[in-house]
Design a protein around this motif. Sequence first.
Motif, PDB file in Angstrom:
ATOM      1  N   LEU A 157      54.306  69.052  36.576  1.00  0.00           N
ATOM      2  CA  LEU A 157      53.680  70.063  35.730  1.00  0.00           C
ATOM      3  C   LEU A 157      52.662  70.882  36.523  1.00  0.00           C
ATOM      4  O   LEU A 157      52.626  72.118  36.427  1.00  0.00           O
ATOM      5  N   ILE A 158      51.857  70.215  37.333  1.00  0.00           N
ATOM      6  CA  ILE A 158      50.865  70.924  38.149  1.00  0.00           C
ATOM      7  C   ILE A 158      51.551  71.845  39.151  1.00  0.00           C
ATOM      8  O   ILE A 158      51.152  73.006  39.326  1.00  0.00           O
ATOM      9  N   ILE A 159      52.604  71.349  39.800  1.00  0.00           N
ATOM     10  CA  ILE A 159      53.340  72.177  40.762  1.00  0.00           C
ATOM     11  C   ILE A 159      53.979  73.370  40.054  1.00  0.00           C
ATOM     12  O   ILE A 159      53.969  74.493  40.576  1.00  0.00           O
ATOM     13  N   GLY A 160      54.510  73.153  38.866  1.00  0.00           N
ATOM     14  CA  GLY A 160      55.116  74.254  38.110  1.00  0.00           C
ATOM     15  C   GLY A 160      54.105  75.308  37.714  1.00  0.00           C
ATOM     16  O   GLY A 160      54.379  76.513  37.805  1.00  0.00           O
ATOM     17  N   ILE A 161      52.926  74.886  37.288  1.00  0.00           N
ATOM     18  CA  ILE A 161      51.884  75.848  36.921  1.00  0.00           C
ATOM     19  C   ILE A 161      51.420  76.631  38.148  1.00  0.00           C
ATOM     20  O   ILE A 161      51.206  77.845  38.080  1.00  0.00           O
ATOM     21  N   VAL A 162      51.263  75.926  39.263  1.00  0.00           N
ATOM     22  CA  VAL A 162      50.863  76.602  40.506  1.00  0.00           C
ATOM     23  C   VAL A 162      51.914  77.625  40.920  1.00  0.00           C
ATOM     24  O   VAL A 162      51.586  78.746  41.331  1.00  0.00           O
ATOM     25  N   ALA A 163      53.177  77.266  40.789  1.00  0.00           N
ATOM     26  CA  ALA A 163      54.248  78.188  41.172  1.00  0.00           C
ATOM     27  C   ALA A 163      54.303  79.398  40.242  1.00  0.00           C
ATOM     28  O   ALA A 163      54.503  80.530  40.693  1.00  0.00           O
ATOM     29  N   LEU A 164      54.108  79.178  38.947  1.00  0.00           N
ATOM     30  CA  LEU A 164      54.149  80.294  38.001  1.00  0.00           C
ATOM     31  C   LEU A 164      52.919  81.186  38.115  1.00  0.00           C
ATOM     32  O   LEU A 164      52.982  82.381  37.808  1.00  0.00           O
ATOM     33  N   ALA A 165      51.800  80.625  38.540  1.00  0.00           N
ATOM     34  CA  ALA A 165      50.572  81.418  38.681  1.00  0.00           C
ATOM     35  C   ALA A 165      50.608  82.308  39.917  1.00  0.00           C
ATOM     36  O   ALA A 165      49.761  83.181  40.079  1.00  0.00           O
ATOM     37  N   GLY A 166      51.556  82.082  40.803  1.00  0.00           N
ATOM     38  CA  GLY A 166      51.667  82.898  41.999  1.00  0.00           C
ATOM     39  C   GLY A 166      50.890  82.355  43.185  1.00  0.00           C
ATOM     40  O   GLY A 166      50.866  82.957  44.250  1.00  0.00           O
TER      41      GLY A 166
END
Length: 74
Positions: free
Chosen positions: A21-30
Amino acid sequence: MKHRHWPLTFITFTFLGTTSLIIGIVALAGIGGDLHPLLADEGTGIAMLVTAIALYLTGAFPLVLRRLAEQEGA
């Protein structure tokens, strides 16, 4: 009073789900593009969020089975 503890599989899958989840949020945040080229793609963030949900649901199965077994034994 019985000592209750969380199933090891629940703890493991919850940890992995939180990490995804953290990696996904980081990836979506740019922000992920600065860390690794694969995290620059928006599809990676969505895939990691879906993976996190799947890991949370997978970890819930042993927890539910343990609760049902405790209720049946009582």
